[in-house]
Design a protein around this motif. Structure first.
Motif, short mmCIF file in Angstrom:
data_model
loop_
_atom_site.label_atom_id
_atom_site.label_comp_id
_atom_site.label_asym_id
_atom_site.label_seq_id
_atom_site.Cartn_x
_atom_site.Cartn_y
_atom_site.Cartn_z
N VAL A 157 0.84 -1.20 0.00
CA VAL A 157 0.00 0.00 0.00
C VAL A 157 0.88 1.25 0.00
CG1 VAL A 157 -1.78 1.28 1.25
CG2 VAL A 157 -1.81 -1.23 1.26
N PRO A 158 0.62 2.23 -0.89
CA PRO A 158 1.40 3.47 -0.89
C PRO A 158 1.43 4.10 0.50
CG PRO A 158 0.01 3.39 -2.83
CD PRO A 158 -0.40 2.23 -1.96
N TYR A 159 2.64 4.43 0.97
CA TYR A 159 2.82 4.85 2.36
C TYR A 159 3.25 6.31 2.49
CZ TYR A 159 4.36 4.35 7.25
OH TYR A 159 4.52 4.48 8.59
N LEU A 160 4.32 6.67 1.79
CA LEU A 160 4.77 8.05 1.81
C LEU A 160 5.64 8.34 0.60
CD1 LEU A 160 8.00 8.22 2.76
CD2 LEU A 160 7.02 7.78 4.99
N ILE A 161 5.84 9.63 0.35
CA ILE A 161 6.70 10.09 -0.75
C ILE A 161 7.89 10.82 -0.16
CG2 ILE A 161 6.90 11.58 -2.77
CD1 ILE A 161 3.99 11.09 -3.36
N GLU A 162 9.08 10.46 -0.60
CA GLU A 162 10.30 11.12 -0.15
C GLU A 162 10.89 11.97 -1.28
OE1 GLU A 162 12.74 7.80 0.82
OE2 GLU A 162 11.98 7.63 2.88
N HIS A 163 11.14 13.23 -0.99
CA HIS A 163 11.85 14.14 -1.89
C HIS A 163 13.23 14.38 -1.26
CE1 HIS A 163 8.10 15.44 -4.09
NE2 HIS A 163 7.57 14.95 -2.97
N THR A 164 14.29 13.92 -1.90
CA THR A 164 15.60 13.91 -1.28
C THR A 164 16.67 14.53 -2.19
OG1 THR A 164 15.02 11.84 -0.16
CG2 THR A 164 17.35 12.43 -0.20
N TYR A 165 17.59 15.27 -1.54
CA TYR A 165 18.77 15.81 -2.24
C TYR A 165 20.01 15.37 -1.48
CZ TYR A 165 15.34 18.85 -4.47
OH TYR A 165 14.25 19.32 -5.18
N MET A 166 21.01 14.88 -2.23
CA MET A 166 22.27 14.43 -1.63
C MET A 166 23.42 14.89 -2.50
SD MET A 166 21.17 10.48 -0.67
CE MET A 166 22.04 10.31 0.88
N PRO A 167 24.52 15.38 -1.92
CA PRO A 167 25.69 15.78 -2.72
C PRO A 167 26.27 14.58 -3.46
CG PRO A 167 25.84 16.65 -0.47
CD PRO A 167 24.73 15.64 -0.47
N CYS A 168 26.51 14.74 -4.74
CA CYS A 168 27.01 13.61 -5.55
C CYS A 168 28.38 13.13 -5.08
CB CYS A 168 27.09 14.02 -7.02
SG CYS A 168 25.48 14.31 -7.79
N CYS A 174 -4.40 11.34 -2.35
CA CYS A 174 -4.90 12.45 -1.55
C CYS A 174 -5.89 13.27 -2.37
CB CYS A 174 -3.76 13.36 -1.10
SG CYS A 174 -2.65 12.63 0.11
N ALA A 175 -6.92 13.76 -1.72
CA ALA A 175 -7.81 14.73 -2.36
C ALA A 175 -7.13 16.10 -2.36
CB ALA A 175 -9.14 14.79 -1.63
N VAL A 176 -7.59 16.97 -3.23
CA VAL A 176 -6.99 18.30 -3.34
C VAL A 176 -7.04 19.02 -2.00
CG1 VAL A 176 -7.22 20.56 -4.44
CG2 VAL A 176 -7.53 18.47 -5.80
N GLU A 177 -8.11 18.82 -1.25
CA GLU A 177 -8.27 19.54 0.02
C GLU A 177 -7.64 18.81 1.21
OE1 GLU A 177 -11.94 16.95 -0.58
OE2 GLU A 177 -10.65 18.27 -1.80
N ASP A 178 -7.08 17.61 0.99
CA ASP A 178 -6.50 16.85 2.10
C ASP A 178 -5.20 17.49 2.60
OD1 ASP A 178 -8.41 14.92 2.27
OD2 ASP A 178 -7.30 13.40 1.12
N PRO A 179 -5.00 17.52 3.91
CA PRO A 179 -3.70 17.90 4.45
C PRO A 179 -2.74 16.72 4.41
CG PRO A 179 -5.18 17.44 6.26
CD PRO A 179 -5.99 17.28 4.99
N VAL A 180 -1.46 17.01 4.39
CA VAL A 180 -0.44 15.97 4.51
C VAL A 180 0.49 16.36 5.65
CG1 VAL A 180 -0.50 15.29 2.08
CG2 VAL A 180 1.09 17.08 2.82
N LEU A 181 1.15 15.36 6.19
CA LEU A 181 2.16 15.59 7.22
C LEU A 181 3.52 15.55 6.54
CD1 LEU A 181 2.63 15.96 10.28
CD2 LEU A 181 2.93 13.49 10.42
N GLU A 182 4.26 16.63 6.67
CA GLU A 182 5.58 16.72 6.03
C GLU A 182 6.67 16.75 7.09
OE1 GLU A 182 6.89 19.38 2.48
OE2 GLU A 182 7.43 20.47 4.31
N LYS A 230 12.40 15.86 2.33
CA LYS A 230 11.04 16.10 2.80
C LYS A 230 10.23 14.83 2.55
CE LYS A 230 11.01 21.10 1.86
NZ LYS A 230 10.33 22.21 1.14
N SER A 231 9.74 14.23 3.64
CA SER A 231 8.90 13.05 3.53
C SER A 231 7.46 13.46 3.77
CB SER A 231 9.30 11.99 4.56
OG SER A 231 10.61 11.54 4.33
N ARG A 232 6.57 13.01 2.91
CA ARG A 232 5.18 13.45 2.98
C ARG A 232 4.25 12.24 3.01
NH1 ARG A 232 4.52 18.84 1.18
NH2 ARG A 232 2.51 18.36 0.21
N ASN A 233 3.31 12.26 3.96
CA ASN A 233 2.33 11.17 4.01
C ASN A 233 0.95 11.72 4.33
OD1 ASN A 233 4.02 10.94 6.85
ND2 ASN A 233 1.81 10.81 7.19
N ARG A 234 -0.06 10.93 4.00
CA ARG A 234 -1.44 11.31 4.29
C ARG A 234 -1.61 11.54 5.79
NH1 ARG A 234 -5.87 9.29 0.84
NH2 ARG A 234 -6.93 8.98 2.84
#
Length: 239
Positions: free
Chosen positions: A137-148, A197-205, A222-226
């Motif tokens: 089941v989709p759990y969360l989305i991770e947006h990550t930056y790391m120095p190469c 997520c619905a357009v009006e749904d909040p997420v926890l970041e 930044k990790s984001r979940n419903r």
């Protein structure tokens, strides 16, 4: 460094989650735990108090400490100070975690990423976006930056599993700590597409910077979940 009672609580929690200490059985008595962990009775008591506040155990004088393992919360929770990675957390709970790579590219950092990672504009970074899938089941989305330069040889295959295992095991890097900020946000297009997520749904970041032992930032993410899927817990006892 974490207080010793937190380290002991983490070990006991993992044993409960893995079934070493089964539900409705008793923990070893405090004398045994004092000997095993080479700690004072007060330290052991603080560790057990943490587990009591989580609903993991119930202690009563003269009756021992019973394993309950029933969280008070109606959603998955993770310790707010834990930064060893989602793969390790879920492996300890014997849950299956997989990943889908949404974005994997090299770019020059924005002003915000430069500031968080303490790098210059001409220093390339990985931009990673992953959907983490728990028990199918989709759990969360991770947006990550790391120095190469800190994480050479990163591949899609590594992203499908644990980046931290690669960083620690293959590259031999040691984590020194993390700064973490938790806030609510409106759902974005990624949240709507991949987390339903619905357009009006909040997420926890959860926004964080992870540092190496030498103080250099390894990761800005930044990790984001419903709002109704995952929460973060913090326990505290008197010093």
């Amino acid at each position: 460094m974490k207080p010793k009672y937190e380290e002991i609580a983490n070990i006991l929690r993992e044993r409960i989650d893995s079934g070493v200490y089964a539900e409705d059985t008793l923990l070893p008595n405090q004398t045994e735990l004092v000997t095993e962990f080479d700690a004072s009775r007060m330290t052991i008591k603080k560790a057990i108090d943490l587990l009591m506040m989580e609903g993991r155990v119930y202690a009563r004088r003269g009756a021992g400490t019973k394993v309950l393992n029933r969280s008070f919360w109606n959603k998955d929770t993770s310790p707010v100070g834990e930064y060893d990675g989602l793969s390790k957390q879920m492996a300890a709970k014997h849950k299956t975690l997989t990943s889908k790579v949404i974005c994997f590219e090299v770019m020059f950092p924005s002003a915000e990423v430069q500031q968080r990672l303490m790098i210059q504009a001409q220093q390339p970074v990985y931009k990673l976006i992953r959907l983490r899938i728990l028990e199918g089941v989709p759990y969360l989305i991770e947006h990550t930056y790391m120095p190469c330069d800190l994480v050479p040889g990163l591949t899609t295959e590594i992203l499908l599993h644990s980046i931290y295992d690669y960083v620690k095991g293959e590259l031999g890097l040691q984590f020194g700590g993390a700064y973490r900020s938790i806030q609510a946000d409106r759902s974005d297009t990624y949240d709507q597409e991949y987390l339903s997520c619905a357009v009006e749904d909040p997420v926890l970041e959860v926004e964080q910077v992870v540092y190496l032992k030498d103080g250099r930032p390894l990761e800005y993410s930044k990790s984001r979940n419903r709002f109704d899927v995952r929460g973060y817990s913090m326990s505290s006892v008197d010093a």
